[in-house]
Design a protein around this motif. Structure first.
Motif, PDB file in Angstrom:
ATOM      1  N   UNK A 148       0.369  -3.339   6.231  1.00  0.00           N
ATOM      2  CA  UNK A 148       1.098  -3.227   4.827  1.00  0.00           C
ATOM      3  C   UNK A 148       2.394  -2.594   5.166  1.00  0.00           C
ATOM      4  N   UNK A 149       3.561  -3.317   4.586  1.00  0.00           N
ATOM      5  CA  UNK A 149       4.960  -2.791   4.573  1.00  0.00           C
ATOM      6  C   UNK A 149       5.105  -2.203   3.296  1.00  0.00           C
ATOM      7  N   UNK A 150       6.027  -1.095   3.148  1.00  0.00           N
ATOM      8  CA  UNK A 150       6.311  -0.476   2.092  1.00  0.00           C
ATOM      9  C   UNK A 150       7.742  -0.219   2.046  1.00  0.00           C
ATOM     10  N   UNK A 151       8.637  -1.010   1.359  1.00  0.00           N
ATOM     11  CA  UNK A 151       9.879  -0.900   1.467  1.00  0.00           C
ATOM     12  C   UNK A 151      10.649   0.003   0.484  1.00  0.00           C
ATOM     13  N   UNK A 152      10.773   1.367   0.794  1.00  0.00           N
ATOM     14  CA  UNK A 152      11.213   2.204  -0.341  1.00  0.00           C
ATOM     15  C   UNK A 152      10.367   2.185  -1.632  1.00  0.00           C
ATOM     16  N   UNK A 153       9.181   2.500  -1.431  1.00  0.00           N
ATOM     17  CA  UNK A 153       8.023   2.562  -2.592  1.00  0.00           C
ATOM     18  C   UNK A 153       8.172   3.636  -3.392  1.00  0.00           C
ATOM     19  N   UNK A 154       8.793   4.660  -2.864  1.00  0.00           N
ATOM     20  CA  UNK A 154       8.770   6.090  -3.579  1.00  0.00           C
ATOM     21  C   UNK A 154      10.303   6.290  -4.301  1.00  0.00           C
ATOM     22  N   UNK A 155      11.142   5.344  -4.429  1.00  0.00           N
ATOM     23  CA  UNK A 155      12.503   5.677  -4.925  1.00  0.00           C
ATOM     24  C   UNK A 155      12.442   6.022  -6.257  1.00  0.00           C
TER      25      UNK A 155
ATOM     26  N   UNK B  91       6.945   1.996   6.580  1.00  0.00           N
ATOM     27  CA  UNK B  91       7.070   2.818   5.564  1.00  0.00           C
ATOM     28  C   UNK B  91       8.697   2.988   5.775  1.00  0.00           C
ATOM     29  N   UNK B  92       9.581   2.802   4.613  1.00  0.00           N
ATOM     30  CA  UNK B  92      10.958   2.969   4.478  1.00  0.00           C
ATOM     31  C   UNK B  92      11.347   3.898   3.355  1.00  0.00           C
ATOM     32  N   UNK B  93      12.045   4.930   3.782  1.00  0.00           N
ATOM     33  CA  UNK B  93      12.584   6.057   2.573  1.00  0.00           C
ATOM     34  C   UNK B  93      13.725   6.464   3.153  1.00  0.00           C
ATOM     35  N   UNK B  94      14.430   6.841   2.156  1.00  0.00           N
ATOM     36  CA  UNK B  94      15.821   7.736   2.731  1.00  0.00           C
ATOM     37  C   UNK B  94      15.617   9.118   2.563  1.00  0.00           C
ATOM     38  N   UNK B  95      14.409   9.601   2.146  1.00  0.00           N
ATOM     39  CA  UNK B  95      13.999  11.002   2.002  1.00  0.00           C
ATOM     40  C   UNK B  95      13.571  11.630   3.306  1.00  0.00           C
TER      41      UNK B  95
END
Ligand SMILES: Nc1ncnc2c1ncn2[C@@H]1O[C@H](COP(=O)(O)OP(=O)(O)OP(=O)(O)O)[C@@H](O)[C@H]1O
Ligand SMILES: Nc1ncnc2c1ncn2[C@@H]1O[C@H](COP(=O)(O)OP(=O)(O)OP(=O)(O)O)[C@@H](O)[C@H]1O
Ligand SMILES: [Mg+2]
Ligand SMILES: [Mg+2]
Lengths: 317, 330, 318, 518
Positions: D183-190, D216-220
């Motif tokens: 599973x790929x999550x590209x900034x799912x939490x923005x 998982x991608x996030x800037x946080x």
């Protein structure tokens, strides 16, 4: 007792149709003067074939005595006309023939109309020359009949060569453009066979190209054009499809509803249900006369003729 | 990268909105009922069973054409050739029926060929619009010219009569019930069945946002092509009805019907941008067009004003359809 | 290399190449087709179409599925009004221009108000308006006599005006320049592209979205009115429904010019080439001697073929 | 469980058919833009693999290549050491890959339930949608977010009527419903609030336990520390390295991300609690009510940065939009400086000196397809009431505004869509800097912006405040508020529930205030 007649017109794209309705209304008024109460109700709008079938249904629901229709299709009304007949309604088509055995056609013979123009052109050209034809809407019965008409005439004039036929959809501007293109590629043509309003357009192109004297072309019957014809001394001849056809049909209808019988039953035409009216022709001989009839009328007003009540009565026993 | 993220503003639907969300065709239904009432008011005869049967059999073609249009509109496309397909199928089946002798077998075979022709035309449209990615409005306008040319080639002039067997059946009665009501019943079942298919859900999802649908793994091109094929098939069915009602072939018969079918879809509350709508709405939309025309007459509108009043009425109902459709969606 | 490549892919370059090709083809099929005089006459017809397409163009650029199907009705209306106002007299030209522009602007305004205030999709609004206009034409024709074009107007459209070129072509060139300046050099032009690309972002950046969109429809109505006036000059008299045949071709001209129907992308120069292309194609078909059914099939197929050069949608997979 | 019609890819208990995905040397160019030069990535079953990189470094491109929606120019993809060709999203699914798209991939007019299953509609009899299976599936995935998905969130709700955070939840459920091993999550939490993020992380941990591989991608940074096992760092389209998160510290990661320069975000501890009162009020809001908020009052002094905090969708954005004239205001009073104004629309607000930057740049900011310069100039044209556009003449005004944020662009006349998300956002901000506004409204402006861009941005914002602007900053990240705001108003249910000033501005208080009435 009131005679109720429904008039259905399925296309309002030209002044000719408007004049047709107006003349029919005027004819009804004439009957009133004579003490016969003829009441017309009119449906006139741009509709498709189903829309015009709906016109007929509306008239049946309204309980008219007769329906006069300028049909959008020659054959599409067979079922609905038979329903009208079942309901005891007299159905008359005008301007374009219909195939229904339950209706009669009162109007001009479009084939003869085409032939008259062809004949004039062939004679004017002395039986030889290059000719182009600008026709109306491909697939439209009236157009195809007219085409058949002039073709049959040209068959007798083997030296008349039809170099091209195009369709400009009875649209004046398209006729003008088509003529322009034709003049560019066939600079040496002698004659043009063009129908109705497109003739004004075609002549405009001919005049713009400075070929007024060299080309003979059929014309049309609106006042605008006839004025121009006289002024520019055009070499033209116009077969008349008078907007009065519907008025003629109305007169015939009233007489039939009064129980009169035609001397010669309507049996002409390809469908065997037509009563053809005479087709007037305008050429240099009677041009002035035609102009006189149109004096004081607006430019879009067409030269017309229709059966008067008396003339109509003459057709009956 | 920015295009995909534009989603409509988030707003909660109110009470009416919620009802409309469930039954988007409700406004169209109200309008149809109102028009029926007006028709009856001005001319009681026009509400007779006979008159209503006539109305249905005449406008069944437009109803089917509007339904055809709806399936492409679902996917955000449009088919300006629907009327031309109708004309083409109309002349094709009439010519075939005549050529094959007009018996029952010939009629059925010709109808089968008509459906096939509709399918092929739809396929052509689908390939041109979805696979070649041409803009739907202009591409289907081009194919409409082509189809009309083909119709003119098959039948150069309006005329050839359909076999009496065929049109008498269409206009006739079985067990005392007019044939069009059987058509209506079959149509209702067909539409109900179709609405439960995966294809319709996929069409709507594609119409909503093609890129998102593609990224979700939906077969976007195939779905749109199928939408056009469905449209072609229903256009062919519409052609059967017009052939039944007019009993003849006319290569130009459907020309004007295309824009009416688009109008009917909008009247029914569907969104031209895709992703939202119902076929029932389109059916009611087609009836609205039918009824407006006769109401204008029965009201006693002078002939020179009829076209104007009809135009105005249709414009107003179109606006109403759009506004109501929007309330349902927001 | 890639620069040459991208130059060759510009819609206007494609259109010009196709124009030259079609002229050769036309000359080959029917000698005399591509002579100077005939090309000028084709350009006259193209300019009628092109002027209508100018309005269509801005409406389409403005996005939100912008399209104006009512242009045909406005063209007819304007021709009728103009014919009656001038009624064959040169002195009547100016009042006629005023009356036509006012009428065009009025119906454009109605379209614009429907599209912006009620948020009716343009296709629906203008389709409905077309029906109203067609009805109105019938009503109007009943009430007023039809008129003639003033001689000066006819000369302007059909006769050489300056340097052997008719006035309407000069007018079209001027419209082309004005459109180019407006789209590229005015804030208004930038705002058209802005609302066409992302209406909401434009709104948040202070662009008066509604007013601009209304203006686009008004402009479209006015261009259609100008075209109606010129059409009157072209045909000499006004008659019913002259404009209808231009409705869909005006959209095709815009598409052939490389403007995206999605809005926000394209320009008018390409549209001008597109209009010329379409007119040449139509007239080649008139001059070759085949059955109408064949003509229509060839025309439809050719349109499809040409569209392959233009505005093909993006592939789903980047 | 069996999904009708299709062969089951995975079992419900989480048995998997993929243990390793490997990308090597993948590249992608969009015209002249090299989005990805050399992407390498190796994801194992049972790990959360974080992808980090600044804006425009190519993370999304890499993910889309795996998911099949972008066609790579070169490179190899291996599943369980077997080379595979992914021809499109469907083929990616067949290979066991599911994805959450950064820009979401939802059908707005379909229900939540349908959206969840859209990629794999359950069918019966070959052609019909299996409604009951659809409902069951929806219930299963919606249940995962019980209690944090907000009211009116149901399987029947239309996605278009949801809030942004709820839509992001639907996209998460949709990705989960693919039941894919990877599973790929590209900034799912923005757009998610804290509670939602925490629930999501619980789910991720559970999936991980069951042997799924997760990108998982996030800037946080805090999220990455909380959930990640390994991290792959991408810089300028190139994979730099892959590290074990346990063996590294944030500073190292950031240094690798931004490359040689190694600028760290400015220290954020010394934000003054009060500003010069003498400068007067820049913006005064009294008893403002409208859709989504009621009776909000506050004052922002010139030179002050006022923070808006609280959970998502508590009226913060609505207030800012209301002030700017882009949202409904039913009553209340707004003053800019001493002058009262009623924002009938953004036009009026802009003329009165208001500026508004939204984090939803695709919707509110970017004029896509147009040149960068045309994205910067509209405010200037409006405020100077210009009629003639002379973009070339404006270069000298536009360039400095862009440079003040280190915006990376090749030419002012290239389309804005050629820039990465973060750089696009900088362009949008630059449009407000040509003519200084008096009041700057920031509506979660750093959504999806990388760390160094954030640092640039906040340095600029503090500079603008120092120059005398009144600034309102709404941020969904506590660190941004605590690090920049002089005062913080915490929103709850559409009104201000608490004001944090001075030493009260702590992470703890912010949490507390956000949750206390919720
Ligand atoms: N469809 C596209 N067309 C042109 N360029 C694109 C496209 N998509 C991405 N790019 C460019 O590719 C580069 C990488 O973009 P990508 O979206 O992969 O970055 P990212 O790392 O996800 O950034 P962010 O953190 O801002 O989301 C950027 O320069 C971007 O401008
Ligand atoms: N450069 C331009 N070219 C053409 N039209 C323009 C141009 N700039 C503005 N307009 C149009 O003229 C209208 C009036 O423009 P202006 O910017 O003067 O608005 P305004 O009257 O000050 O607005 P308001 O007071 O309502 O905010 C604008 O709404 C716009 O549609
Ligand atoms: Mg990204
Ligand atoms: Mg981002």
């Amino acid at each position: 007792e009131t005679i109720k007649i429904g008039l259905s017109n399925g296309w309002v794209g030209s002044e000719w149709r408007t004049q047709m309705i107006d003349e029919a209304k005027a004819a009804a008024a004439k009957w009133k003067e004579k003490g016969v109460d003829v009441e017309v109700s009119v449906q006139s709008a741009n509709v498709d074939v189903p829309g015009q079938i709906a016109h007929i249904r509306n008239f049946i629901a309204e309980g008219v005595n007769a329906i006069i229709v300028n049909p959008n299709s020659p054959t599409a009304f067979d079922p609905i006309f038979s329903q009208a007949k079942e309901a005891g309604i007299l159905v008359i088509a005008t301007d374009a023939e219909v195939s229904s055995p339950d209706a009669i056609y009162v109007g001009i013979d479009q084939t003869a109309w085409g032939a008259a123009g062809g004949k004039w052109l062939a004679e004017t050209l002395g039986g030889k020359g290059k000719v182009v034809a600008i026709n109306g809407v491909a697939g439209h019965p009236a157009n195809e009949m007219r085409v058949a008409g002039y073709k049959s005439v040209f068959k007798d004039h083997p030296d008349i060569q039809v170099v091209n036929e195009v369709n400009a959809n009875w649209d004046q501007a398209q006729g003008q453009q088509a003529m322009q293109n034709i003049l560019a590629t066939y600079p040496d043509i002698n004659g043009v066979l063009v129908q109705d309003g497109m003739a004004a357009g075609a002549w405009k192109s001919i005049m713009d190209a400075g070929k007024t004297g060299q080309i003979a072309a059929t014309g049309e019957i609106r006042k605008d054009f006839i004025d121009l014809w006289i002024k520019q001394k055009l070499n033209s001849g116009a077969t008349v499809n008078p907007p009065g056809v519907m008025a003629s049909a109305l007169n015939v209808a009233v007489l039939m509803l009064q129980g009169k019988e035609l001397k010669e039953p309507a049996k002409a035409g390809q469908y065997g249900n037509a009563l053809y009216l005479p087709i007037p022709f305008i050429d240099s001989k009677n041009l002035e006369e035609a102009a006189k009839q149109l004096e004081g009328k607006p430019g879009y007003y067409s030269y017309t003729s229709s059966l008067s009540i008396e003339e109509a009565e003459a057709l009956f026993k | 990268m920015a295009e995909t993220a534009t989603v409509p503003s988030y707003r909660r639907a109110g009470g009416i909105g919620r009802v409309l969300e469930r039954y988007p065709f409700l406004p169209a239904l109200v309008i149809v009922v109102a028009l029926l009432f007006l028709n009856g008011f001005f001319s009681p005869n026009s509400l007779s069973f006979r008159a209503l049967t006539g109305l249905l059999s005449t406008y069944m073609a437009l109803i089917l054409l509007s339904i055809a249009q709806t399936y492409v509109v679902y996917a955000g496309d449009i088919d300006l050739s629907a009327g031309a397909i109708l004309s083409l199928v109309n002349v094709a089946i009439v010519v075939l029926m005549e050529r094959w002798g007009g018996g029952a077998g010939a009629v059925l075979l010709a109808l089968a060929m008509g459906l096939l022709l509709g399918l092929v035309c739809g396929l052509v449209n689908g390939l041109v619009v979805a696979a070649l990615r041409l803009q739907a409005i202009v591409a289907t306008f081009a194919t409409s010219i082509f189809f009309t040319g083909l119709a003119l080639y098959i039948l150069p002039v309006a005329g050839t009569p359909a076999p009496a067997l065929f049109w008498r059946a269409y206009g006739g009665r079985f067990f005392g019930v007019p044939f069009v009501f059987y058509i209506l019943a079959v149509l209702a079942i067909l539409l109900a069945v179709l609405s439960r298919t995966r294809l319709v859900t996929q069409l709507l999802a594609v119409g909503d946002d093609p890129q998102a649908a593609y990224q979700t793994g939906l077969p976007v091109v195939a779905t749109r092509v199928k939408g056009y094929v469905l449209c072609g098939l229903f256009s062919a069915l519409a052609a059967f009805c017009i052939t039944g009602d007019t009993a003849s072939g006319d290569p130009l018969v459907g020309g004007k019907m295309t824009l009416y079918s688009v109008a009917a879809v909008v009247l029914g509350g569907s969104a031209l941008s895709g992703g939202w709508g119902t076929v029932v709405g389109s059916l009611l939309g087609a009836l609205t067009i039918a009824l407006v025309n006769s109401v204008v007459f029965f009201m006693g509108t002078p002939s020179e004003w009829q076209n104007f009043v009809q135009g105005l009425a249709i414009l107003l109902v179109l606006m109403a359809g759009v506004l109501a459709g929007r309330r349902g969606r927001s | 290399m890639s620069r040459i490549n991208s130059f060759l892919r510009q819609p206007i370059v494609v259109a010009l190449v196709l124009i030259v090709f079609l002229l050769y083809l036309g000359e080959a099929l029917s000698p005399g087709f591509a002579t100077g005089g005939q090309i000028l006459r084709l350009l006259i017809v193209a300019s009628l179409l092109g002027i209508i397409a100018a309005g269509q163009n801005v409406v389409i650029l403005g996005g939100r599925e912008g399209i104006d199907l009512s242009v045909g009705g406005v063209v007819s209306l304007s021709a009728i009004i103009a014919g009656n106002v001038m009624n064959g007299a040169d002195g009547g030209i100016l009042p006629a221009v005023g009356a036509c522009l006012a009428a065009g602007a009025f119906f454009g305004l109605l379209n614009g108000l429907g599209v912006t205030l009620l948020r009716i999709p343009p296709l629906v609004m203008t389709l409905g308006m077309l029906g109203v206009l067609q009805g109105l034409l019938v009503v109007i024709r009943m009430g007023i006599p039809s008129g003639q074009a003033a001689p000066a107007l006819s000369r302007f459209v059909t006769q050489p005006f300056a340097y052997g070129i008719p006035g309407i072509i000069w007018l079209w060139i001027m419209i082309g320049i004005v459109m180019a300046l407006m789209l590229n050099r005015t804030v208004f032009g930038h705002r058209i592209y802005a609302i066409g690309s992302n209406e909401h972002a434009a709104y948040m950046a202070g662009v008066p979205v509604g007013i601009i969109r209304i203006a686009l429809f008004v402009i479209s109505g006015m261009f259609a009115a100008i075209a109606g006036l010129c059409l009157l000059g072209y045909s000499g008299t006004s008659f019913a429904n002259v404009g209808e045949q231009y409705m869909l071709p005006s959209i095709i001209a815009v598409v052939f010019g490389g403007t995206s129907l999605a809005g926000g992308k394209g320009g008018y120069t390409g549209t001008m080439a597109g209009a010329v292309l379409l007119v040449i194609l139509q007239s080649i078909l008139t001059t070759i001697n085949i059955e109408e059914s064949g003509r229509q099939m060839v025309f439809g197929a050719t349109l499809l073929l040409l569209m392959m050069f233009y505005g093909r949608g993006r592939a789903m997979r980047a | 469980m069996r999904i009708g019609g299709e062969p089951p890819q995975t079992e419900a208990n989480g048995q998997i058919s993929m243990s390793k995905l490997k990308l090597s040397g993948v590249s992608k160019a969009y015209g002249a833009t090299l989005a990805l030069r050399r992407g390498d990535l190796e994801v194992m079953a049972g790990e959360v693999h974080v992808l980090m990189g600044s804006n425009g470094s190519g993370k999304s491109t890499l993910c889309k290549i795996i998911a099949g929606s972008v066609r790579p120019d070169s490179g190899r993809i291996l599943v369980d050491d077997q080379p595979v060709t992914i021809t499109g999203p469907r083929s990616a699914r067949a290979h066991g890959i599911g994805i959450f798209y950064q820009e979401l991939s939802l059908a707005a007019h379909r229900s939540v339930g349908e959206n969840i299953s859209l990629g794999r509609l359950p069918v019966k009899a070959g052609v019909f949608v299996d409604r009951s299976e659809l409902r069951q599936r929806a219930a299963r995935y919606i249940g995962l977010f019980d209690g944090v998905s907000g009211e009116e969130f149901s399987a029947e709700a239309l996605v278009g009527s949801l809030r942004p955070d709820q839509r992001q939840l639907v996209e998460i459920m949709k990705a989960l419903a693919s039941e894919a091993p990877l599973l790929i999550f590209d900034e799912p939490t923005s757009a998610l609030d804290r509670a939602q993020v925490e629930r999501f992380f619980e789910i991720l941990r559970d999936l991980k336990r069951r042997g799924r591989g997760i990108v998982f991608i996030s800037h946080r940074m805090d999220e990455i520390k909380a959930i990640g096992d390994r991290v792959t760092i991408i810089r300028d389209g190139e994979t730099i390295t892959t590290l074990n998160l346990n063996d590294t510290d944030p500073a190292t990661v950031i240094r690798l991300m931004v490359g040689g320069a190694g600028d760290m975000p400015a220290s954020q501890s010394s934000v003054p609690a009060v500003v010069d009162a003498e400068r007067g009020a820049a913006l005064t809001v009294r008893n403002l009510s409208g859709r989504g908020f009621s009776d909000v009052s506050f004052e922002v002094a010139r030179g002050e940065i006022l923070g808006f905090g609280g959970l998502h969708g508590q009226g913060q954005s609505a207030v800012l939009r209301g002030i700017f004239g882009a949202g409904a205001v039913t009553s209340g009073k707004i003053l800019i400086g001493e002058e009262s104004f009623d924002a009938s629309g953004p036009r009026k607000a802009i003329r009165c000196g208001c500026a508004y930057v939204s984090g939803d740049r695709a919707r509110d900011g970017v004029i896509s397809g147009r040149p960068i310069i045309e994205n910067v100039t509209p405010i200037h044209y409006l405020r100077d009431r210009l009629m003639i556009a002379r973009p070339r003449k404006l270069r000298h005004k536009v360039a400095p505004a862009l440079q003040s944020m280190q915006t990376k662009f090749a030419s002012l006349f290239h389309p804005i869509s050629s820039l990465s998300g973060g750089n696009q956002q900088k362009v949008i901000i630059a449009r407000w800097l040509i003519d200084r506004p008096d009041v700057l409204l920031l509506d979660d402006p750093t959504k999806g912006i990388d760390l160094s861009a954030k640092a640039d941005l906040f340095a600029l914002i503090r500079q603008l405040a120092a120059d005398g602007l009144g600034i309102v900053l709404y941020s969904s990240e506590d660190a941004e508020l605590l690090g920049n705001a002089n005062r913080i108003l915490v929103f709850n249910g559409g009104s201000v529930s608490r004001e944090l000033t001075g030493a009260d501005r702590t992470r703890y208080n912010l949490y507390q205030a956000a949750y206390e009435a919720a």
